[in-house]
Each structure stands twice: as structure tokens, then as C-alpha cells.
Enzyme design. Sequence first.
Site, PDB file in Angstrom:
ATOM      1  CG  MET A  89       7.611  -6.755  -8.992  1.00  0.00           C
ATOM      2  SD  MET A  89       9.354  -6.375  -9.345  1.00  0.00           S
ATOM      3  CE  MET A  89       9.812  -7.866 -10.181  1.00  0.00           C
ATOM      4  CB  CYS A  90       6.098  -5.204  -2.119  1.00  0.00           C
ATOM      5  SG  CYS A  90       4.451  -5.817  -2.422  1.00  0.00           S
ATOM      6  CG  HIS A  91       8.093   0.450  -3.593  1.00  0.00           C
ATOM      7  ND1 HIS A  91       7.049   0.195  -4.448  1.00  0.00           N
ATOM      8  CD2 HIS A  91       9.046   1.073  -4.314  1.00  0.00           C
ATOM      9  CE1 HIS A  91       7.362   0.670  -5.650  1.00  0.00           C
ATOM     10  NE2 HIS A  91       8.561   1.208  -5.596  1.00  0.00           N
ATOM     11  CG  MET A  93       0.621  -5.570  -2.395  1.00  0.00           C
ATOM     12  SD  MET A  93      -0.587  -6.777  -2.971  1.00  0.00           S
ATOM     13  CE  MET A  93       0.254  -8.300  -2.643  1.00  0.00           C
ATOM     14  CD  GLU A  94       2.945  -3.120   2.287  1.00  0.00           C
ATOM     15  OE1 GLU A  94       4.080  -3.068   1.782  1.00  0.00           O
ATOM     16  OE2 GLU A  94       1.923  -2.784   1.648  1.00  0.00           O
ATOM     17  CG  ASP A 128       2.152 -23.433  12.969  1.00  0.00           C
ATOM     18  OD1 ASP A 128       2.516 -24.566  12.569  1.00  0.00           O
ATOM     19  OD2 ASP A 128       2.738 -22.824  13.887  1.00  0.00           O
TER      20      ASP A 128
END
Length: 154
Positions: free
Chosen positions: A74-76, A110-111, A125
Site C-alpha cells: 500500500m505504499c505510494h 517506510m522508505e 548476505d
Amino acid sequence: MEFTHFNEKGRARMVDVSEKNETQRRAIARGYIQMNPETIKMINEGKMKKGDVLSVAQVGGICGAKKTWDLIPMCHNILLTGADISFEVEEDRVWIEAVVKTTGKTGVEMEALTAVSIAALTIYDMCKAVDKHMIIGDVKLVEKTGGKSDFRLK
């Protein structure tokens, strides 16, 4: 409290931000990856076979910030105006901080969180061949400015 990511039928939706004002927005997130001190020493001495761990993690984190809209449903799709990753290396962990900026109608929390997470996963990793006991932790938003309200973790 009203949930903004549900439509009138209770199904998921992306929030409509078309009526919101554009403002300068910034978010800072932070987290760490804990590892054996020997692994930290290898990172500091450039002895990891996959290359310069922190340089690759920095690029990975920035790429993560740019692709957040593609990872979180749901992120833009946000045009970022800046993204930076910094590291603080301690004896048994690497702290990761992401600062993400935009001028737009929705924030970049969120970013910033994704940038920290992807940087930590990149470190994992690159070091997993020598350390299977690494722990990624405490990823959180520490500051957000712009929009209707500001936030700072106390």
C-alpha cells in the site's frame, strides 16, 4: 481510530493523497546487525571475499528506499529527493541509520525503514559465509518531519 487503508467494504486500498498539500518530508530510521567481533574485524580490514561490505550495504539500502513502493503493497511511488545511509561500527555490531527525504504529499517513513532493513540484509548476505549467528534488530523510526505532524522517538 479509523483505519485509512480499508475501503467502505473493508477491503485493502491505497490511501488517496491527491487532496494533501506537498511539503518537505524527512524520515530517519535506525537499526543494527549484531555479529561476532571477528566478523567486524574482517569487515574493518576489508577481508570479506564478497568485497567492501559497508559500501555495498550503503548502495543496497539506497536501492531499497527507492523500491519500497514495489515491496510494501500500500505504499505510494514516491519521488525521493535524497537518501543516505550511515554506519557506526562497534565491537560486536554495526548500527545503520537511514535519512530519506522528499517533497510530496506523503511521508517517507517506510522508505527509511526499508533502507535500514535492506542495508542490514546486505551485510548479512556478504558476511554469512563466516558468521551464521548474526542478528538483525531494533529497526525503528526515530524521526519524521513534514506533513500534518512531526515525530521524534524519545
